[in-house]
Design an enzyme around this catalytic site. Structure first.
Site, short mmCIF file in Angstrom:
data_model
loop_
_atom_site.label_atom_id
_atom_site.label_comp_id
_atom_site.label_asym_id
_atom_site.label_seq_id
_atom_site.Cartn_x
_atom_site.Cartn_y
_atom_site.Cartn_z
N ALA A 1 24.18 3.19 28.52
CA ALA A 1 22.79 2.99 29.12
C ALA A 1 22.25 4.40 29.96
CB ALA A 1 22.57 1.89 29.98
N GLY B 1 27.39 1.40 27.28
CA GLY B 1 26.72 0.81 26.25
C GLY B 1 26.97 1.49 24.94
N GLU C 1 29.81 -0.24 23.80
CA GLU C 1 29.53 -1.74 23.76
C GLU C 1 28.72 -2.09 22.47
OE1 GLU C 1 28.24 -1.76 27.78
OE2 GLU C 1 29.17 -3.69 28.06
N GLU D 1 31.62 2.69 33.30
CA GLU D 1 30.94 2.37 34.40
C GLU D 1 31.52 2.40 35.93
OE1 GLU D 1 31.43 0.97 31.40
OE2 GLU D 1 29.55 0.41 30.29
N1 CAA Z 1 22.26 8.35 30.89
C1 CAA Z 1 21.20 9.32 31.22
N2 CAA Z 1 21.68 10.56 30.96
C2 CAA Z 1 22.85 10.99 30.25
C3 CAA Z 1 23.71 10.08 30.39
C4 CAA Z 1 23.57 8.68 30.37
N3 CAA Z 1 24.37 7.81 30.30
N4 CAA Z 1 24.75 10.81 29.66
C5 CAA Z 1 24.53 11.94 29.65
N5 CAA Z 1 23.21 12.15 30.10
C6 CAA Z 1 22.79 13.43 30.25
C7 CAA Z 1 23.18 14.19 31.31
O1 CAA Z 1 22.64 13.92 32.58
C8 CAA Z 1 22.55 15.75 30.85
O2 CAA Z 1 21.26 15.63 31.34
P1 CAA Z 1 20.73 17.02 32.05
O3 CAA Z 1 21.05 18.38 30.82
O4 CAA Z 1 19.20 16.74 32.09
O5 CAA Z 1 21.59 17.36 33.17
C9 CAA Z 1 22.74 15.66 29.43
O6 CAA Z 1 22.70 14.26 29.00
C10 CAA Z 1 24.04 16.29 28.87
O7 CAA Z 1 25.08 15.74 29.62
P2 CAA Z 1 26.18 16.45 30.28
O8 CAA Z 1 25.85 17.64 30.78
O9 CAA Z 1 27.11 15.55 31.15
O10 CAA Z 1 27.19 16.74 29.17
P3 CAA Z 1 28.88 17.01 29.04
O11 CAA Z 1 29.35 17.52 27.82
O12 CAA Z 1 29.50 17.66 30.19
O13 CAA Z 1 29.49 15.33 29.26
C11 CAA Z 1 29.61 13.02 28.66
C12 CAA Z 1 29.07 14.26 28.12
C13 CAA Z 1 31.26 13.01 29.11
C14 CAA Z 1 29.26 12.02 28.14
C15 CAA Z 1 28.87 12.91 30.27
O14 CAA Z 1 27.42 13.14 30.08
C16 CAA Z 1 29.05 11.36 30.86
O15 CAA Z 1 30.05 11.29 31.25
N6 CAA Z 1 27.59 10.56 31.01
C17 CAA Z 1 27.65 9.28 31.52
C18 CAA Z 1 28.68 8.21 30.76
C19 CAA Z 1 28.65 7.00 31.55
O16 CAA Z 1 28.85 6.88 32.74
N7 CAA Z 1 28.08 5.90 30.83
C20 CAA Z 1 27.94 4.59 31.34
C21 CAA Z 1 26.44 4.25 31.53
S1 CAA Z 1 26.20 2.76 32.23
C22 CAA Z 1 26.25 1.58 31.00
O17 CAA Z 1 26.44 1.70 29.86
C23 CAA Z 1 25.88 0.03 31.42
C24 CAA Z 1 25.99 -0.74 30.22
O18 CAA Z 1 27.08 -1.43 30.22
C25 CAA Z 1 25.06 -0.96 29.34
#
Ligand code: CAA
Length: 257
Positions: free
Chosen positions: A65, A108, A111, A131
């Site tokens: 998400a 998500g 999921e 998460e």
């Molecule tokens: N939401 C919003 N933006 C996200 C995102 C997310 N889930 N995942 C990545 N992005 C964005 C980053 O903020 C970044 O944006 P900027 O360039 O503006 O800074 C861009 O995508 C690239 O990401 P990274 O620089 O972090 O890329 P990376 O290759 O170093 O890492 C990654 C990739 C491991 C996927 C890392 O981005 C990450 O850990 N993302 C978050 C994953 C996460 O925590 N997901 C759970 C979300 S909550 C959820 O899903 C709840 C539910 O049950 C519905």
């Protein structure tokens, strides 16, 4: 229909939806979620389509998400907006949905994959529920579908301690049907989907419904669903054609009737 966060195309009898927010690692904001389910429902209604593939890009299927969209949200806002409610729309899709996963399928994203019917993973696919690292828990079915699929201990480790699975581990633990090279992973998923789309459509629909019942009901209820889905197929032209073709040693021609 015009979409801004996804791409759609038709390849033979396969509908393909590509998540298209690459700069955000295909994180699901509410708009992309709405467009994804609108596209799935449109393909589901289209008689020319027999199976659906959902994919992202090589680096990310979807990173969950959109954290930026919900970071400042209050409990009441999340609740009244029904933030994770719309994910349930996947349950209404009657045709097989195949996830073609390369790179990250997190939160998500994972999921959504768990809600699909089959999974083709590229060698670079990684699955996880991170998460906990941002102070929440999965809200789109992760705790439930993952536990049913991989068992309690691994699900606990993934949800509570952010264990990420490689493609090989996903295959080993039943989270993927097959692993394919990164190059051409989508083509491989589409040909898998084409194979499925070439089968008797009504039987495919009944089969999906019956297998899904196994995850929702006690065995006796599931067996009743199976019987309820088995008998009506004898009212279809495809059953007559399928059995006749077998006896005549030829390929069946399905009508979806
Ligand atoms: N939401 C919003 N933006 C996200 C995102 C997310 N889930 N995942 C990545 N992005 C964005 C980053 O903020 C970044 O944006 P900027 O360039 O503006 O800074 C861009 O995508 C690239 O990401 P990274 O620089 O972090 O890329 P990376 O290759 O170093 O890492 C990654 C990739 C491991 C996927 C890392 O981005 C990450 O850990 N993302 C978050 C994953 C996460 O925590 N997901 C759970 C979300 S909550 C959820 O899903 C709840 C539910 O049950 C519905």
């Amino acid at each position: 229909m015009t979409y801004t966060t996804i791409l759609t195309e038709t390849r033979g009898r396969v509908g393909v939806v590509t998540l298209n927010r690459p700069k955000a690692m295909n994180a699901f904001n509410q708009q992309m979620l709405g467009e994804l389910f609108d596209a799935l429902e449109a393909f589901d209604k289209d008689q020319a389509i027999g199976a659906i593939v959902v994919t992202g890009n090589e680096k990310a299927f979807a990173a969950g998400a959109d954290i930026k969209e919900m970071a400042e949200a209050s409990y009441v806002e999340m609740l009244t907006a029904g933030h994770v409610q719309s994910w349930d729309r996947i349950r209404g899709i009657r045709k097989p949905v195949i996830a073609a996963v390369s790179g990250w399928a997190l939160g998500g994203g994972c999921e959504f994959v768990l809600s699909c019917d089959m999974v083709v993973a590229s060698e670079s696919a990684k699955f996880g529920q991170p998460e906990i690292t941002i102070g929440v828990i999965p809200g789109a079915g992760g705790t439930q579908r993952l536990a049913r699929l991989v068992g309690k201990y691994l699900a606990m480790e993934m949800v509570i301690n952010n264990r990420t699975l490689t493609a090989q581990e996903a295959l080993q633990f039943g989270l993927a049907n097959r692993i394919v090279p990164v190059e051409g992973y989508l083509d491989a998923a589409v040909s898998f989907a084409e194979e499925i789309a070439s089968r008797a459509p009504l039987a495919v629909r009944m089969a999906k419904d019956a297998v899904n019942a196994a995850f929702e009901t006690a065995l006796s209820e599931g067996l009743a669903v199976e019987k309820r889905n088995f008998y009506p197929l004898f009212a279809t032209e495809d059953q007559k054609e399928g059995m006749k073709a077998f006896i005549e040693k030829r390929k069946a021609e399905w009508k979806g009737k």
